[in-house]
Design a protein around this motif. Structure first.
Motif, PDB file in Angstrom:
ATOM      1  N   THR A 327       6.489 -62.081  -6.820  1.00  0.00           N
ATOM      2  CA  THR A 327       6.235 -60.704  -6.380  1.00  0.00           C
ATOM      3  C   THR A 327       7.510 -60.223  -5.686  1.00  0.00           C
ATOM      4  N   PHE A 328       8.169 -59.264  -6.277  1.00  0.00           N
ATOM      5  CA  PHE A 328       9.528 -58.920  -5.884  1.00  0.00           C
ATOM      6  C   PHE A 328       9.582 -58.200  -4.541  1.00  0.00           C
ATOM      7  N   PHE A 329      10.678 -58.462  -3.820  1.00  0.00           N
ATOM      8  CA  PHE A 329      10.876 -57.909  -2.480  1.00  0.00           C
ATOM      9  C   PHE A 329      11.184 -56.409  -2.518  1.00  0.00           C
ATOM     10  N   GLU A 330      12.020 -55.976  -3.448  1.00  0.00           N
ATOM     11  CA  GLU A 330      12.508 -54.591  -3.451  1.00  0.00           C
ATOM     12  C   GLU A 330      11.390 -53.552  -3.428  1.00  0.00           C
ATOM     13  N   PRO A 331      10.383 -53.609  -4.313  1.00  0.00           N
ATOM     14  CA  PRO A 331       9.340 -52.588  -4.267  1.00  0.00           C
ATOM     15  C   PRO A 331       8.501 -52.631  -2.989  1.00  0.00           C
ATOM     16  N   VAL A 332       8.292 -53.817  -2.420  1.00  0.00           N
ATOM     17  CA  VAL A 332       7.545 -53.910  -1.165  1.00  0.00           C
ATOM     18  C   VAL A 332       8.341 -53.265  -0.033  1.00  0.00           C
ATOM     19  N   LYS A 333       9.655 -53.530  -0.010  1.00  0.00           N
ATOM     20  CA  LYS A 333      10.518 -52.896   0.997  1.00  0.00           C
ATOM     21  C   LYS A 333      10.500 -51.381   0.827  1.00  0.00           C
ATOM     22  N   GLU A 334      10.465 -50.906  -0.398  1.00  0.00           N
ATOM     23  CA  GLU A 334      10.397 -49.465  -0.647  1.00  0.00           C
ATOM     24  C   GLU A 334       9.093 -48.877  -0.118  1.00  0.00           C
ATOM     25  N   VAL A 335       7.986 -49.592  -0.321  1.00  0.00           N
ATOM     26  CA  VAL A 335       6.701 -49.148   0.225  1.00  0.00           C
ATOM     27  C   VAL A 335       6.772 -49.114   1.754  1.00  0.00           C
ATOM     28  N   ALA A 336       7.326 -50.156   2.347  1.00  0.00           N
ATOM     29  CA  ALA A 336       7.438 -50.206   3.808  1.00  0.00           C
ATOM     30  C   ALA A 336       8.271 -49.042   4.333  1.00  0.00           C
ATOM     31  N   ASP A 337       9.384 -48.743   3.679  1.00  0.00           N
ATOM     32  CA  ASP A 337      10.225 -47.624   4.099  1.00  0.00           C
ATOM     33  C   ASP A 337       9.462 -46.300   3.995  1.00  0.00           C
ATOM     34  N   HIS A 338       8.704 -46.152   2.920  1.00  0.00           N
ATOM     35  CA  HIS A 338       7.889 -44.947   2.731  1.00  0.00           C
ATOM     36  C   HIS A 338       6.878 -44.801   3.871  1.00  0.00           C
ATOM     37  N   TYR A 339       6.233 -45.893   4.230  1.00  0.00           N
ATOM     38  CA  TYR A 339       5.253 -45.860   5.305  1.00  0.00           C
ATOM     39  C   TYR A 339       5.915 -45.522   6.642  1.00  0.00           C
ATOM     40  N   CYS A 340       7.068 -46.111   6.878  1.00  0.00           N
ATOM     41  CA  CYS A 340       7.747 -45.845   8.144  1.00  0.00           C
ATOM     42  C   CYS A 340       8.140 -44.377   8.261  1.00  0.00           C
ATOM     43  N   ARG A 341       8.649 -43.800   7.177  1.00  0.00           N
ATOM     44  CA  ARG A 341       9.007 -42.380   7.208  1.00  0.00           C
ATOM     45  C   ARG A 341       7.781 -41.500   7.441  1.00  0.00           C
ATOM     46  N   ALA A 342       6.614 -41.965   6.975  1.00  0.00           N
ATOM     47  CA  ALA A 342       5.381 -41.187   7.128  1.00  0.00           C
ATOM     48  C   ALA A 342       4.717 -41.406   8.490  1.00  0.00           C
ATOM     49  N   GLY A 343       5.282 -42.270   9.312  1.00  0.00           N
ATOM     50  CA  GLY A 343       4.739 -42.488  10.641  1.00  0.00           C
ATOM     51  C   GLY A 343       3.640 -43.517  10.727  1.00  0.00           C
ATOM     52  N   VAL A 344       3.490 -44.362   9.701  1.00  0.00           N
ATOM     53  CA  VAL A 344       2.482 -45.422   9.750  1.00  0.00           C
ATOM     54  C   VAL A 344       2.865 -46.441  10.826  1.00  0.00           C
ATOM     55  N   PRO A 345       1.930 -46.858  11.660  1.00  0.00           N
ATOM     56  CA  PRO A 345       2.229 -47.903  12.651  1.00  0.00           C
ATOM     57  C   PRO A 345       2.351 -49.263  11.962  1.00  0.00           C
ATOM     58  N   LEU A 346       3.536 -49.547  11.471  1.00  0.00           N
ATOM     59  CA  LEU A 346       3.775 -50.704  10.599  1.00  0.00           C
ATOM     60  C   LEU A 346       4.687 -51.723  11.253  1.00  0.00           C
ATOM     61  N   THR A 347       4.350 -52.983  11.080  1.00  0.00           N
ATOM     62  CA  THR A 347       5.283 -54.080  11.321  1.00  0.00           C
ATOM     63  C   THR A 347       5.582 -54.723   9.977  1.00  0.00           C
ATOM     64  N   PHE A 348       6.856 -54.725   9.579  1.00  0.00           N
ATOM     65  CA  PHE A 348       7.265 -55.312   8.302  1.00  0.00           C
ATOM     66  C   PHE A 348       8.120 -56.532   8.588  1.00  0.00           C
ATOM     67  N   ALA A 349       7.717 -57.685   8.036  1.00  0.00           N
ATOM     68  CA  ALA A 349       8.385 -58.950   8.326  1.00  0.00           C
ATOM     69  C   ALA A 349       8.908 -59.584   7.046  1.00  0.00           C
ATOM     70  N   PRO A 350      10.222 -59.471   6.772  1.00  0.00           N
ATOM     71  CA  PRO A 350      10.806 -60.190   5.640  1.00  0.00           C
ATOM     72  C   PRO A 350      11.024 -61.664   5.998  1.00  0.00           C
ATOM     73  N   TYR A 351      10.814 -62.537   5.016  1.00  0.00           N
ATOM     74  CA  TYR A 351      11.072 -63.961   5.191  1.00  0.00           C
ATOM     75  C   TYR A 351      12.126 -64.400   4.188  1.00  0.00           C
ATOM     76  N   GLU A 352      13.120 -65.133   4.678  1.00  0.00           N
ATOM     77  CA  GLU A 352      14.207 -65.596   3.803  1.00  0.00           C
ATOM     78  C   GLU A 352      13.717 -66.800   2.991  1.00  0.00           C
ATOM     79  N   ILE A 353      12.740 -66.551   2.138  1.00  0.00           N
ATOM     80  CA  ILE A 353      12.064 -67.601   1.373  1.00  0.00           C
ATOM     81  C   ILE A 353      11.939 -67.134  -0.070  1.00  0.00           C
ATOM     82  N   ALA A 354      12.032 -68.066  -1.007  1.00  0.00           N
ATOM     83  CA  ALA A 354      11.895 -67.728  -2.427  1.00  0.00           C
ATOM     84  C   ALA A 354      10.520 -68.096  -2.977  1.00  0.00           C
TER      85      ALA A 354
END
Length: 384
Positions: A327-354
């Protein structure tokens, strides 16, 4: 991952129709004649069950009315474990790993037949004194891959649990949680809640390993043999079950593909992975024109969080492996960025794991702590 073939102007035959799972023989899961007259989340029937290996709990099952992707009423079910000796526990709707095509793979069955892969993880909320509900979020046709469906069924399962007076959870705080396919269902539930179930108050939504772009996953699979092809094929069959007119994939299968469809149509995750390993779309499809159909791509996008405009309003925790090849990181990061711009109370945690499931193990402790903080009423912070 998804294996999709182009929709051609083929004459439909019996072998080209979707192949649905064998219906569960238990009448508890049978829809009543008046299902359409009921509202989404209305309780159809309840029963107390033996909670079996889940020591220290009281088990219930609830059948309820939900909605499919076409807006039609469907019957759905969830299994609830109440921690013994705890009054007014908060509720976690846990969307388990289903990734399957058979009704025996739904949590209502797999919790007790050994097929539920994350049964141990599902019990962690109970160990904290929380009630847990595990919905059969793929619906009565086990439509694996149908993300919007899974979000609606998840929300309706919460409605049903709160409306089932026998359980006494009407006023409980509610969190929604899941990883991978369960993370997709959970994230979609969070995104759909403001419009589909606006009366629900969610204390938290936690989701990890989210398949956020099904189109990208399908394109990345290609034609070469792949170790995860069994799940990709199953997702294609599941989406065909949910969109039979728009996505008639079976019409494009060759003889080997039709045999494999029959061989796997009632099976669960481990069977699909084992027997699908290193097969390929080229072996099973009558045509190489995969993903040429605009309609097929439209269905994939409709079930991809990356392309959904709606945003959650509940506090949300998302985690994802940066190098995850499933499950690729890029689209999830894009969703997270979209939520942050919309004011969603979000915590996004990337893990340096494959490795996909390693990220689940790494991320769930903090995810459960996030839920516990929301149940306590701690202030919500945003970390984008």
């Amino acid at each position: 991952m998804l294996c999709l073939v182009a929709v051609g102007s083929l004459t439909k035959t019996a072998s080209a129709d979707p192949l649905y799972p064998t219906p569960d023989p238990d009448a508890f899961f049978t829809a009543p004649a008046d299902l359409e007259a009921r509202a989404p989340g209305d309780v159809v029937r309840t029963r107390k069950i033996d909670s079996g290996p889940y020591v220290g709990t009281t088990g219930w099952q609830i059948a309820f009315r939900s909605t499919n992707s076409a807006g039609h009423p469907i019957m759905a079910a969830t299994t609830v474990l109440l921690p013994n000796g705890v009054r007014n526990p908060p509720l976690v709707s846990y969307q388990a790993l289903i990734n399957s095509l058979g009704s025996k793979c739904n949590p209502s069955r797999s919790m007790f037949n050994g097929e539920l892969q994350d049964a141990v993880g599902a019990m962690l909320p109970v160990s904290r004194g929380w009630a847990i509900s595990l919905p059969d979020y793929l619906g009565p046709t086990v439509a694996y891959g149908a993300a919007k469906l899974s979000g609606m069924v998840t929300l309706d399962s919460v409605r049903a649990v709160q409306r089932a007076t026998e359980l006494g959870l009407a006023d409980s705080k509610v969190a929604i949680a899941g990883y991978s396919g369960g993370g997709m269902a959970s994230a979609w539930a969070g995104a759909l809640q403001p419009t589909y179930a606006p009366e629900l108050k969610l204390a938290a939504v936690v989701a990890g390993g989210i398949p956020a772009d099904l189109e990208q996953m399908a394109l990345s699979l290609g034609f070469e043999p792949h170790p995860g092809f069994g799940l990709a094929f199953a997702a294609a069959m599941g989406l065909e079950r949910e969109y039979p007119e728009r996505l008639p994939i079976s019409a494009q299968l060759n003889e080997a593909g039709r045999w494999f469809r029959e061989f796997t149509h009632d099976e669960c995750r481990r069977f699909l992975l084992f027997h699908g390993a290193f097969r390929s779309a080229e072996q099973l499809a009558a045509s190489k024109s995969l993903m040429d159909s605009p309609e097929a791509r439209a269905v994939l996008r409709e079930n991809s969080l990356r392309y959904f405009d709606g945003v959650p309003t509940a506090p949300m925790y998302m985690w994802q492996g940066v190098y995850d090849t499933l499950t690729f990181f890029e689209p999830v990061k894009e969703v997270a960025d979209h939520y942050c711009r919309a004011g969603v109370p979000l915590t996004f945690a990337p893990y340096e794991i494959a490795e996909h499931m390693t990220t689940a193990v790494a991320g769930f402790p903090d995810a459960w702590n996030y839920v516990e903080a929301r149940f306590r009423g701690d202030p919500v912070t945003t970390h984008c």
